[in-house]
Scaffold this motif. Structure first.
Motif, PDB file in Angstrom:
ATOM      1  N   ASN A   1       0.824  -1.210   0.000  1.00  0.00           N
ATOM      2  CA  ASN A   1       0.000   0.000   0.000  1.00  0.00           C
ATOM      3  C   ASN A   1       0.861   1.264   0.000  1.00  0.00           C
ATOM      4  N   ALA A   2       1.945   1.227   0.763  1.00  0.00           N
ATOM      5  CA  ALA A   2       2.859   2.371   0.769  1.00  0.00           C
ATOM      6  C   ALA A   2       3.487   2.567  -0.602  1.00  0.00           C
ATOM      7  N   ALA A   3       3.798   1.452  -1.270  1.00  0.00           N
ATOM      8  CA  ALA A   3       4.404   1.541  -2.607  1.00  0.00           C
ATOM      9  C   ALA A   3       3.433   2.144  -3.610  1.00  0.00           C
ATOM     10  N   VAL A   4       2.174   1.755  -3.537  1.00  0.00           N
ATOM     11  CA  VAL A   4       1.169   2.299  -4.454  1.00  0.00           C
ATOM     12  C   VAL A   4       1.066   3.808  -4.302  1.00  0.00           C
ATOM     13  N   GLU A   5       1.076   4.283  -3.065  1.00  0.00           N
ATOM     14  CA  GLU A   5       0.967   5.725  -2.826  1.00  0.00           C
ATOM     15  C   GLU A   5       2.186   6.457  -3.379  1.00  0.00           C
ATOM     16  N   LEU A   6       3.368   5.870  -3.220  1.00  0.00           N
ATOM     17  CA  LEU A   6       4.576   6.508  -3.745  1.00  0.00           C
ATOM     18  C   LEU A   6       4.589   6.517  -5.269  1.00  0.00           C
ATOM     19  N   LYS A   7       4.111   5.431  -5.880  1.00  0.00           N
ATOM     20  CA  LYS A   7       4.052   5.390  -7.345  1.00  0.00           C
ATOM     21  C   LYS A   7       3.107   6.458  -7.878  1.00  0.00           C
ATOM     22  N   THR A   8       1.965   6.593  -7.232  1.00  0.00           N
ATOM     23  CA  THR A   8       0.999   7.612  -7.644  1.00  0.00           C
ATOM     24  C   THR A   8       1.599   9.005  -7.505  1.00  0.00           C
ATOM     25  N   LEU A   9       2.291   9.223  -6.392  1.00  0.00           N
ATOM     26  CA  LEU A   9       2.919  10.510  -6.151  1.00  0.00           C
ATOM     27  C   LEU A   9       4.000  10.787  -7.184  1.00  0.00           C
ATOM     28  N   ARG A  10       4.755   9.768  -7.525  1.00  0.00           N
ATOM     29  CA  ARG A  10       5.817   9.945  -8.527  1.00  0.00           C
ATOM     30  C   ARG A  10       5.251  10.375  -9.877  1.00  0.00           C
TER      31      ARG A  10
END
Length: 717
Positions: A572-581
């Protein structure tokens, strides 16, 4: 014309009921692996003692493909015989395989696909691959996504499968990459350019109207082209209608994207998980072999789902042997290192060393000989006191006493070398004489050798420099297949982006790069070798880039703090970072740097408590470094080193974190060695001086870790 059905289509199979078809192009239409492919096609070359075609078929079988058409050009009868004798010929295999023999004069993928069209075998959307693919990607999911797009827009004719990676990822060869321009919202491919390593491409030319019509555009040079395409049924007919389409990427994809008349579109499917790569040359052969041994291709590994049906036992250090090792003969004093596969009936004699290598069935390694990072095919015999470094040795080769084969060599089937042969690096030797002529250099090959030394790339370049302009024009066809570029694609070549300039031809910049700028957009100075797009500083673009980077750092830290305090799952943390990127339009390296820096800040405590703290933090959150996508373990170590060198308080964490990364499979042994081998890792040219000193300290810690690896490699199995 056949009569129309009167059933109203009630008995027609639905799209989901249609068997998934695949077309395998068994030929690769280049000569990068000669002389190994003189008497056999590339798809029948063994990798980890299993033919490439077997790996490709196993990949398609796992993906749910049912009907496979193998398009054969060169050595067609040998391919048909191999298929008939393999497990794939049995109904229980789940695959229906049909060989399609094309005209022997077929010289390009486009020619083969025109032949596919004339056979009329394609009845629905199909998977298009080459016969040198190793993949565990869930292609059924990609096919479903492609069909869903097609239901919305029938003009979508192809989906290319690509995978995120760093700019210097080992699976992205410097000599054969590409730049993809994508609509960030739909993943439609708007523009594609092939990128050779030499001459170095310094500009990307994108039509202005493309940018004006799209809200969000990504220029991507951080993508690995997996060589997998999901095609609509009309793709072969488009090749039939356009005889200029020869290469799938440079001609077909480029032609479709630049055609105003066809009005067809192509999409990309960016794979986040899984493994997919093609054996395009000897360098990728080495890379994929190591990936298989290191289990990056799981569940396609030697001890499970082995396509050839051969059975291996997986032992500590990624050593693979036949079950129980009963068919092996290993001396008590021999040394078998990590990442090694031993075929059945292999003999390794006293004090011999084998590490990072694959030995085919029936190989013999004589007393005192050393085989490192090399691939010896079935029936090869190495007598005593020989050294083989990072080379590929064909079937039934005999290497007599005291011979040395330096890195990057390729020795064809049945060759005898020695005694006391001394092959210089990047030599090619075969029994057959090449078209351009070879030499029997007995002083190099040994007095009893039956081999012919093929011209080296350097010799071809020297010869080409003396040819007249007319000859140059005739040979200037494919920039990817020039001798200058092919040097980057050889096993053992260690060229990095930083020193690629030494392969640049001695010529002035072409006029094409400095003229005709009025027709293209301002992205001309974007580096084709960077995972980030460098847009010229023309006011707006420059300011947006700086603001986006600063905003990303703030948002990324806040996102990570929330994940830490609220105990989010890593995914879930990775998904949020990918979206932010994607929203901030920053390169993947910035995300990796933000994650590692955040984790380092969370490691606090007295000196005696740090080891336990590191273990807990990395054990819980270390997976986030790879979960963000674009796995590049060498870059991960480099980022860690830079961060530790930048602040003295972090310097003591480097060794602890590097060990934790290794224990948690974030980095592998070969990644540590690759990082350690880079000049910049030693702090060369680093500023200020304190950073250089700290980087050298980190490099020394890496040296001690490599010494531990070497000590483990000396343990006998």
């Amino acid at each position: 014309m056949p009569p129309k059905s009167t059933s109203g289509g009630a008995n027609m199979p639905s799209e989901e009921d249609e068997p998934l078809q695949a077309v395998i192009l068994a030929d690769t239409y280049n000569e990068r692996l000669k002389p190994l492919t003189v008497n056999q096609p590339r798809c029948l070359l063994p990798i980890c003692n299993t033919t490439l075609l077997d790996w490709t078929l196993e990949s398609l079988s796992l993906a749910g493909v049912q009907d496979v058409f193998v398009v054969c050009t060169a050595h067609a009868e040998l391919i048909k015989e191999t298929l008939s004798a393999s497990k794939w010929s049995h109904p229980a295999s789940g695959l229906k395989i049909t060989p399609i023999v094309t005209d022997p004069s077929c010289f390009a993928p486009g020619e083969a696909l025109r032949d596919v069209y004339t056979h009329g075998i394609i009845t629905s959307d199909f998977v298009l691959v080459f016969g040198d693919l190793v993949s565990n990607v869930r292609l059924d999911e990609v096919v479903r996504a492609h069909k869903a797009r097609r239901r919305m827009d029938k003009d979508i004719i192809m989906t290319m499968v690509v995978k995120e990676a760093g700019a210097e990822h080992r699976a992205r060869p410097l000599g054969d990459t590409g730049v993809f321009v994508l609509d960030a919202d739909t993943e439609e491919c708007l523009h594609y350019e092939a990128v050779a390593g030499v001459p170095m491409k310094k500009t990307v030319r994108i039509p202005r109207e493309m940018l004006s019509k799209r809200r969000n555009v990504d220029v991507r040079n951080d993508l690995i082209d997996c060589g997998i395409d999901i095609c609509s049924v009309e793709v072969p007919s488009l090749f039939q209608d356009n005889f200029d389409y020869l290469d799938i990427r440079r001609d077909f994809v480029h032609g479709i994207l630049t055609s105003d008349l066809l009005a067809k579109t192509i999409h990309c499917h960016v794979v986040k998980d899984g493994y997919a790569a093609r054996v395009r040359d000897s360098k990728s052969y080495d890379m994929i072999s190591k990936d298989i041994l290191s289990r990056w291709t799981y569940p396609l590994v030697p001890d499970e789902n082995n396509p050839s049906g051969m059975i291996y036992e997986h032992r500590r250090g990624n050593v693979y042997v036949p079950p129980g090792g009963t068919s092996l003969k290993l001396s008590r004093s021999c040394k078998i290192g990590r990442n090694t596969l031993l075929g059945e009936k292999t003999l390794v004699e006293e004090n011999a060393q084998v590490s990072g290598s694959v030995l085919g069935p029936g190989c013999i390694i004589g007393a005192g000989s050393v085989v490192r990072d090399s691939y010896l095919w079935a029936g090869t015999m190495v007598e005593e006191d020989c050294v083989i470094e990072q080379s590929i040795i064909g079937r039934s080769v005999t290497i007599l006493k005291g011979s040395k084969i330096d890195r990057g060599c390729i020795v064809g089937d049945g060759v005898k070398l020695g005694p006391q042969a001394q092959l210089p690096e990047f030599s090619r030797v075969a029994q057959e004489e090449p078209d351009e002529g070879g030499e029997r250099l007995m002083g190099v090959l040994g007095p009893e050798s039956n081999g012919i030394m093929w011209p080296s790339v350097e010799a071809v370049l020297a010869r080409g420099s003396h040819s007249d302009d007319e000859d140059d024009d005739e040979e200037a066809g494919d920039e990817l297949e020039t001798p200058q570029n092919l040097r980057l694609l050889r096993i053992g070549d260690e060229t990095r982006l930083d020193d690629i300039q030494r392969y640049e031809p001695d010529s002035s910049s072409s006029e094409e790069d400095t003229s005709d700028e009025s027709e293209d957009s301002g992205l001309e100075d974007a580096s084709a070798h960077s995972s980030s797009t460098s847009i010229p500083a023309t006011g707006f673009a420059s300011k947006v880039s700086l603001l986006a980077d600063a905003e990303f750092k703030r948002e990324a830290t806040a996102s990570l703090e929330r994940a830490w305090s609220e105990g989010h799952a890593v995914d879930n943390a990775a998904v949020e970072l990918k979206t932010l990127r994607m929203a901030s339009n920053v390169p993947l390296g910035r995300v990796r740097e933000a994650v590692i820096a955040f984790l380092m800040d969370k490691i606090e405590g007295a000196e005696g408590e740090l080891r336990d703290k590191v273990r807990k933090v990395i054990g819980r959150w270390g997976g986030l470094i790879t979960a963000i996508g674009g796995v590049d373990a060498v870059e991960t170590i480099a980022v860690l080193q830079r961060l530790c060198a930048g602040e003295t308080r972090y310097q003591g964490l480097f060794g602890l974190l590097l060990a934790a990364f290794y224990q948690d499979d974030i980095v592998e042994e070969e990644d540590v060695r690759a990082w350690h081998g880079k000049a910049e890792s030693k702090g060369v040219d680093a500023v200020p001086e304190t950073v250089a000193v700290n980087m050298e300290k980190s490099w020394a810690i890496g040296s001690r870790m490599i010494e531990q690896f070497d000590a483990q490699d000396t343990e006998s199995e």
